[in-house]
Design an enzyme around this catalytic site. Structure first.
Site, PDB file in Angstrom:
ATOM      1  N   CYS A 175       0.835  -1.198   0.000  1.00 35.72           N
ATOM      2  CA  CYS A 175       0.000   0.000   0.000  1.00 35.72           C
ATOM      3  C   CYS A 175       0.876   1.257   0.000  1.00 35.72           C
ATOM      4  CB  CYS A 175      -1.000  -0.039   1.151  1.00 35.72           C
ATOM      5  SG  CYS A 175      -2.344   1.180   0.960  1.00 35.72           S
ATOM      6  N   HIS A 179      -3.735  -4.761  -0.824  1.00 32.16           N
ATOM      7  CA  HIS A 179      -3.393  -5.373   0.467  1.00 32.16           C
ATOM      8  C   HIS A 179      -3.440  -6.895   0.347  1.00 32.16           C
ATOM      9  CE1 HIS A 179      -3.502  -1.798   3.130  1.00 32.16           C
ATOM     10  NE2 HIS A 179      -4.326  -1.319   2.201  1.00 32.16           N
ATOM     11  N   GLU A 205      -2.742  -8.976   2.594  1.00 30.57           N
ATOM     12  CA  GLU A 205      -3.236  -9.523   3.868  1.00 30.57           C
ATOM     13  C   GLU A 205      -4.753  -9.475   3.966  1.00 30.57           C
ATOM     14  OE1 GLU A 205      -2.939  -5.108   4.707  1.00 30.57           O
ATOM     15  OE2 GLU A 205      -1.901  -6.596   3.466  1.00 30.57           O
TER      16      GLU A 205
END
Length: 243
Positions: free
Chosen positions: A86, A223, A225
């Protein structure tokens, strides 16, 4: 078997808990140790580095300097595999239009390029609605091919098969599909060299670099994650990557 150390850089501005949990999950079965650290020496000693970032570019760069970690990150980035996430991706570039003044914010200048703000004035989505800024939600990433080769970190990254999807369809997606990843951002990267663009995404009629790479550096605007199985696969590929 010797364990490989991975440092997730804690300078006070990243989504650290989610990143650490996802990396630990992706590391299952691999000889890897993962640590969130705010210690410059731990960053220098680590075999691999993850640089998360969220919020405003100016705040992230100021926090990195204030933490005493900037020099350690630069030293590690000179030779060790580094994954930016990011704003951590935007920080790798030379300059961002986002900042506390009209001059914007200088980046780490590890890759040539700049960060610009989405501007969709006068543009409308097909349904007539205005494009929202920030872009928030799922969007496709098209892995780029340079000299006939996609980056190693895209290996096996694909969308989970839909119910009833055949194995052939899954293989096609793995080889040439555009997997979905989760985005939250108002600014986008513009690389000075086309060969540094590892993945592209379209939003509001604009195609921008959603993944960048050169040498031992790889970074994503999205992202991993927050991106389910395809994000975990990308993390796992990073943990095994030997640039």
């Amino acid at each position: 078997m010797t364990s490989t150390s991975v440092a997730i850089v804690d300078y006070g501005m990243g989504n650290l808990r989610s990143v650490a949990q996802a990396v630990l999950h992706a590391a299952q079965g691999l000889p890897v140790s993962v640590a969130v650290t705010s210690q410059p020496q731990a960053v220098r000693d680590a075999a691999r580095l993850i640089l998360p970032g969220q919020g405003a570019m100016g705040d992230c760069m100021a926090a990195l300097r204030a933490s005493g970690l900037q020099e350690a990150v630069l030293q590690a980035a000179a030779s060790k595999p580094l994954l930016g996430i990011c704003v951590g991706m935007q920080m790798l570039l030379e300059h961002s239009a986002e900042g506390h003044t009209a001059a914007g914010t200088p980046g780490l200048a590890l890759l040539p390029g700049e960060v610009l703000k989405f501007d969709f004035a006068g543009r409308r989505a097909p349904d007539g609605s205005a494009y929202k800024v920030p872009q928030m939600g799922w969007n496709r990433v098209r892995p780029c091919t340079h000299s006939g080769v996609r980056h190693t970190l895209w290996e096996g990254v694909r969308n989970p098969p839909a119910p009833g999807e055949s194995g052939a369809a899954g293989a096609e997606e793995a080889d040439g599909g555009e997997p979905w990843f989760y985005f939250v951002h108002s600014y986008y990267a513009c690389c000075a060299r086309a060969e540094d663009v590892a993945g592209q995404t379209e939003y509001g009629g604009l195609r921008f670099a959603s993944a960048i790479a050169r040498g031992n550096l790889f970074a994503t605007q999205f992202h991993p994650e927050k991106s389910a199985e395809q994000g975990l696969r990308l993390f796992r590929n990073f943990l095994r990557w030997n640039p």
